[in-house]
Design an enzyme around this catalytic site. Structure first.
Site, mmCIF file in Angstrom:
data_model
loop_
_atom_site.group_PDB
_atom_site.id
_atom_site.type_symbol
_atom_site.label_atom_id
_atom_site.label_comp_id
_atom_site.label_asym_id
_atom_site.label_seq_id
_atom_site.Cartn_x
_atom_site.Cartn_y
_atom_site.Cartn_z
ATOM 1 N N ASN A 255 0.849 -1.201 0.000
ATOM 2 C CA ASN A 255 0.000 0.000 0.000
ATOM 3 C C ASN A 255 0.881 1.246 0.000
ATOM 4 O OD1 ASN A 255 -2.351 1.504 0.054
ATOM 5 N ND2 ASN A 255 -2.500 1.448 2.292
ATOM 6 N N ASP B 246 8.267 -8.555 3.119
ATOM 7 C CA ASP B 246 7.026 -8.653 3.877
ATOM 8 C C ASP B 246 7.352 -9.063 5.316
ATOM 9 O OD1 ASP B 246 4.435 -9.680 4.803
ATOM 10 O OD2 ASP B 246 3.878 -9.532 2.678
ATOM 11 N N LYS C 57 -4.634 -1.541 7.202
ATOM 12 C CA LYS C 57 -5.230 -0.480 8.038
ATOM 13 C C LYS C 57 -6.649 -0.049 7.673
ATOM 14 C CE LYS C 57 -3.557 3.425 5.390
ATOM 15 N NZ LYS C 57 -2.948 4.726 5.402
ATOM 16 N N SER D 247 -3.765 2.357 17.778
ATOM 17 C CA SER D 247 -4.868 3.153 17.245
ATOM 18 C C SER D 247 -5.871 3.446 18.339
ATOM 19 C CB SER D 247 -5.530 2.321 16.138
ATOM 20 O OG SER D 247 -6.825 2.781 15.884
ATOM 21 N N TYR E 58 -9.873 -4.873 12.390
ATOM 22 C CA TYR E 58 -8.704 -3.992 12.427
ATOM 23 C C TYR E 58 -8.384 -3.594 13.872
ATOM 24 C CZ TYR E 58 -6.017 0.267 12.366
ATOM 25 O OH TYR E 58 -5.065 1.210 12.638
ATOM 26 N N LYS F 141 -5.069 -4.415 16.483
ATOM 27 C CA LYS F 141 -4.249 -3.421 17.187
ATOM 28 C C LYS F 141 -4.256 -3.713 18.695
ATOM 29 C CE LYS F 141 -2.624 -1.260 13.770
ATOM 30 N NZ LYS F 141 -1.172 -1.234 13.521
ATOM 31 N N TYR G 189 -3.125 6.351 17.957
ATOM 32 C CA TYR G 189 -3.423 7.598 17.278
ATOM 33 C C TYR G 189 -4.879 7.768 16.921
ATOM 34 C CZ TYR G 189 0.478 5.484 14.612
ATOM 35 O OH TYR G 189 1.501 4.762 14.141
ATOM 36 N N ASN H 102 -7.007 10.655 14.231
ATOM 37 C CA ASN H 102 -7.183 10.652 12.771
ATOM 38 C C ASN H 102 -6.081 11.449 12.062
ATOM 39 O OD1 ASN H 102 -9.712 10.049 14.135
ATOM 40 N ND2 ASN H 102 -10.632 10.067 12.115
ATOM 41 N N ASN I 109 -12.081 5.529 2.103
ATOM 42 C CA ASN I 109 -13.175 5.443 3.076
ATOM 43 C C ASN I 109 -13.095 6.589 4.068
ATOM 44 O OD1 ASN I 109 -14.310 2.924 2.211
ATOM 45 N ND2 ASN I 109 -12.420 1.998 2.965
ATOM 46 N N ASN I 110 -11.886 7.074 4.302
ATOM 47 C CA ASN I 110 -11.704 8.110 5.327
ATOM 48 C C ASN I 110 -11.993 9.492 4.765
ATOM 49 O OD1 ASN I 110 -9.191 5.987 6.281
ATOM 50 N ND2 ASN I 110 -10.766 6.573 7.729
ATOM 51 N N ARG J 33 -14.253 14.453 15.022
ATOM 52 C CA ARG J 33 -13.090 13.590 15.225
ATOM 53 C C ARG J 33 -11.870 14.436 15.604
ATOM 54 N NH1 ARG J 33 -16.705 10.727 14.840
ATOM 55 N NH2 ARG J 33 -16.993 8.808 13.634
HETATM 56 N N1 UDP Z 1 -17.210 10.975 6.836
HETATM 57 C C1 UDP Z 1 -18.095 11.531 5.926
HETATM 58 N N2 UDP Z 1 -17.921 11.219 4.593
HETATM 59 C C2 UDP Z 1 -16.928 10.403 4.143
HETATM 60 C C3 UDP Z 1 -16.046 9.841 5.095
HETATM 61 C C4 UDP Z 1 -16.213 10.144 6.440
HETATM 62 O O1 UDP Z 1 -18.995 12.274 6.284
HETATM 63 O O2 UDP Z 1 -16.840 10.143 2.917
HETATM 64 C C5 UDP Z 1 -17.337 11.330 8.270
HETATM 65 C C6 UDP Z 1 -17.581 10.148 9.202
HETATM 66 O O3 UDP Z 1 -18.951 9.880 9.327
HETATM 67 C C7 UDP Z 1 -16.922 10.630 10.499
HETATM 68 C C8 UDP Z 1 -15.769 11.515 10.013
HETATM 69 O O4 UDP Z 1 -16.103 11.885 8.668
HETATM 70 O O5 UDP Z 1 -17.822 11.457 11.222
HETATM 71 C C9 UDP Z 1 -14.424 10.807 10.005
HETATM 72 O O6 UDP Z 1 -14.533 9.585 9.310
HETATM 73 P P1 UDP Z 1 -13.242 8.712 9.002
HETATM 74 O O7 UDP Z 1 -13.705 7.462 8.299
HETATM 75 O O8 UDP Z 1 -12.219 9.535 8.322
HETATM 76 O O9 UDP Z 1 -12.655 8.356 10.443
HETATM 77 P P2 UDP Z 1 -13.243 7.462 11.654
HETATM 78 O O10 UDP Z 1 -14.749 7.538 11.593
HETATM 79 O O11 UDP Z 1 -12.734 6.094 11.440
HETATM 80 O O12 UDP Z 1 -12.705 8.114 12.877
#
Ligand code: UDP
Length: 339
Positions: free
Chosen positions: A37, A60, A86, A126, A150, A154, A178, A180, A199-200, A232
């Site tokens: 990655n 690896d 991750k 995490s 995940y 951790k 950690y 975000n 996804n984040n 967050r």
């Molecule tokens: N979030 C969002 N749209 C996205 C991705 C995340 O609104 O496309 C929101 C999510 O609901 C959360 C915040 O952003 O409130 C952070 O999400 P992330 O997945 O980055 O971190 P985690 O939820 O794992 O702390």
């Protein structure tokens, strides 16, 4: 400080920034990474930033012989361990692969360390190891739990390390939980670079900003937070990287094992992030509000006071720095690919 550090996962997002911070602090660094990655050009970019050649083992952590070989080839003084899978969502689909890489990989590493007489490790944990709570900010003493494979890996990683430490008092560990991570190095040569649809939140906003995705989907605006969107604890990746250096410095100076949060202690909402990123890139970014994402909490932020007291670590960068450096990196990377 001086010494030679094995940095596993050193070509990845947080690993590459930690490489820069370790070099700047005076350490010699050997990277072990399988590039599962990470982009192939990261080592070249690290050479440009640091002005020195990168020592790299492309391997690896599951390859026991290759891990042992690194300890034969170099006189390693301590390890900073990032190499892991991750993605929370993916971990639910392929849990065994996550357990294999994140737990078996760690065990391989600890055995190779022990066999080579190396007993200092800084471990990338995490904040997902905390049980669901309404009590923010979260201190390290909060109850632990997990809501994904995940997070389980951790939590198991922390326990594997502390079990090993219980058997031999030469072990010293820094376990860093950690929140975000966001942002990029000032050079705009390294940063988060997801190969798929992220996804984040931060990498997703970055892709909207460069036009690779049409709009941000805000997952719910009816949470009990000031503007209704999720809150967050975003932390600049260079602050995070410097936290690893502080943890390592403490272990190298003969300090005790520690478990600390690396966060800012401040919560920002999705709307705060979008506003800051819009300022950074100079235009209002498009979004639509969609239903809540399953499993999301309204609010999640850490108490960083233990890291401050124990390691003398404090964040030096704010939300606008995170968004500006992310934008500088992503826009430059996107132009380079287009050109
Ligand atoms: N979030 C969002 N749209 C996205 C991705 C995340 O609104 O496309 C929101 C999510 O609901 C959360 C915040 O952003 O409130 C952070 O999400 P992330 O997945 O980055 O971190 P985690 O939820 O794992 O702390």
């Amino acid at each position: 400080m001086s010494g030679t550090i094995l940095l596993t996962g050193g070509a990845g997002y947080i690993g590459s920034h930690t490489y820069v911070a370790l070099k700047r602090a005076g350490y010699e660094v050997v990277i072990l990474d399988n590039f599962a990655n990470a982009r192939d050009d990261v080592p070249d970019r690290l050479e440009v930033i640091t002005g020195a050649p990168v020592t790299l083992h492309r391997a690896d952590v599951l390859d026991k012989a290759a891990v042992a070989e690194v300890f034969r080839a170099h006189k390693i003084d301590a390890v900073v361990h990032f190499a892991a899978k991750k993605a929370v969502g993916e971990s639910q689909k392929i849990p065994l692969e996550y357990i294999e890489t994140n737990c078996t990989g760690l065990v391989n590493l600890l055995m190779a360390m022990r066999d080579a007489g190396v007993f200092k490790i800084v471990f990338s944990s995490s904040a997902t190891v905390y049980a669901e709570t309404e009590d923010w900010p979260i201190p390290e003493s909060a109850p632990l739990g997990y809501a994904s494979t995940y997070a389980l890996t951790k939590l198991m990683g922390e326990q594997i390390i502390t079990q090993a430490a219980g058997s031999d008092d030469r072990w010293r560990h820094g376990i860093l939980r950690y929140f975000n991570p966001a942002g990029a190095h000032d050079s705009a040569l390294i940063g988060e670079d997801p190969q798929d649809i992220p996804n984040n939140l931060m990498p997703y906003i970055a892709k909207v900003a460069v036009g690779e995705l049409p709009e941000l989907n805000i997952f719910g605006n009816d949470y009990p937070t000031p503007d209704g969107t999720g809150v967050r604890d975003y932390i600049h990746v260079m602050d995070l990287a410097e936290g690893h250096v502080k943890s390592l410095d403490a272990l190298m100076a003969g300090g005790d094992s520690h478990i600390v949060n690396l966060g800012t202690g401040k919560g920002y909402s999705v709307m705060d992030m979008l506003a800051s990123y819009s300022r950074a890139c100079g235009r209002d970014l498009p979004y639509k509000v969609t239903p809540r994402r399953a499993g999301d909490l309204a609010c999640y932020y850490g108490d960083p006071s233990k890291a401050r007291a124990l390691l003398g670590w404090e964040v030096a960068r704010d939300l606008d720095d995170m968004c500006q450096t992310s934008w500088n990196w992503i826009s430059r990377r996107s132009n380079m690919r287009a050109g």
